[in-house]
Design an enzyme around this catalytic site. Structure first.
Site, PDB file in Angstrom:
ATOM      1  N   CYS A 127       0.839  -1.198   0.000  1.00 30.62           N
ATOM      2  CA  CYS A 127       0.000   0.000   0.000  1.00 30.62           C
ATOM      3  C   CYS A 127       0.872   1.244   0.000  1.00 30.62           C
ATOM      4  O   CYS A 127       1.426   1.620   1.039  1.00 30.62           O
ATOM      5  CB  CYS A 127      -0.930  -0.013   1.211  1.00 30.62           C
ATOM      6  SG  CYS A 127      -1.962   1.461   1.356  1.00 30.62           S
ATOM      7  N   CYS A 155      -0.464   4.062   2.209  1.00 30.68           N
ATOM      8  CA  CYS A 155      -0.318   3.770   3.640  1.00 30.68           C
ATOM      9  C   CYS A 155       1.116   3.990   4.109  1.00 30.68           C
ATOM     10  O   CYS A 155       1.354   4.530   5.192  1.00 30.68           O
ATOM     11  CB  CYS A 155      -0.706   2.320   3.933  1.00 30.68           C
ATOM     12  SG  CYS A 155      -2.365   1.845   3.443  1.00 30.68           S
ATOM     13  N   ASP A 156       2.085   3.542   3.311  1.00 35.20           N
ATOM     14  CA  ASP A 156       3.459   3.427   3.794  1.00 35.20           C
ATOM     15  C   ASP A 156       4.488   4.269   3.051  1.00 35.20           C
ATOM     16  O   ASP A 156       5.645   4.327   3.470  1.00 35.20           O
ATOM     17  CB  ASP A 156       3.897   1.956   3.729  1.00 35.20           C
ATOM     18  CG  ASP A 156       3.013   1.056   4.573  1.00 35.20           C
ATOM     19  OD1 ASP A 156       2.531   1.528   5.613  1.00 35.20           O
ATOM     20  OD2 ASP A 156       2.801  -0.105   4.188  1.00 35.20           O
TER      21      ASP A 156
END
Length: 224
Positions: free
Chosen positions: A142, A145-146
């Protein structure tokens, strides 16, 4: 013959969607039953993909961020507070052809007036053994996300479809360089996504190659 266990609402899956459904159903006094899945080292486990995520910084209400597993445990505790019951097993069969709807955990049958299927999504992995212990430690599925955690670093994206190119484009906001590795000599992505990637100076391509190994003991150090 054993009488099936009946619920007003049965929820299959316990990621963010499943637990949100459980909280709302429980607050409506529907006494939901959640069959949350079995412990696993993949995203197919109670809590879903967030169980493999480290810092979650884009969830409202946590200005300092929160660990993915902690967030999911808080959601689970909130559902329990309002009367949700949990079974830590995996559904093996369902029958939605007539009411009441039916679901099985091996030989145990459950019936319900309504069944909410919230089994979520699973990232398409490469099938490498190292993925199991390196996910969340330099290996991510992701970008949104990261990506923030890899500022100034070189990042590799594996794939040639729209998802891969979209992730690569997003990662250029943080990375010093993004390399897309694709097993073919042409991309499957839409023309507009290809054009954007080819025009981005931070993105380079490696063609006709497959990743066969992810290096690193505790965190990713490279690939082969």
């Amino acid at each position: 013959m054993t009488t099936p266990l009946h619920s007003k609402v049965l929820i299959i899956g316990s990621g963010p969607a499943g637990l949100t459904a459980a909280i709302y159903a429980a607050r409506a006094n529907l006494q939901p039953l959640v069959i949350e899945g079995e412990p696993s080292s993949t995203s197919d486990q109670p809590g879903g993909q967030l169980m493999l995520t480290t810092d979650v910084e884009n969830f409202p209400g946590f200005p300092e961020g929160i660990m993915g597993p902690e967030l999911m445990m808080r959601c689970r505790d909130q559902a329990i507070r309002f009367g949700t019951e949990f079974i830590t097993e995996k559904v093996t069969k369902v029958d939605f052809s007539s009411r009441p709807f039916r679901a099985w955990v091996r030989d145990t049958e459950y019936t319900a007036d309504a069944i909410i299927v919230s089994t979520g999504a699973q990232s398409l992995m490469l099938g490498l053994e190292e993925e199991k212990h390196l996910i969340g430690h330099g290996l991510s599925t992701c970008a949104t996300c990261d990506g923030f955690f890899f500022r100034g670093q070189e990042i590799v994206v594996v794939g040639g479809g729209d998802s891969a190119l979209e992730e690569a484009q997003f990662l250029t906001k943080f990375a010093s360089k993004v390399t897309i590795i694709h097993r073919r000599e042409s991309l499957r992505a839409s023309k507009i996504m290809q054009d954007r990637a080819f025009k981005n100076d931070k993105i380079s391509f490696v063609w006709n190659k497959q990743v066969t190994r992810v290096l690193g003991a505790d965190k990713v150090s490279g690939i082969e």
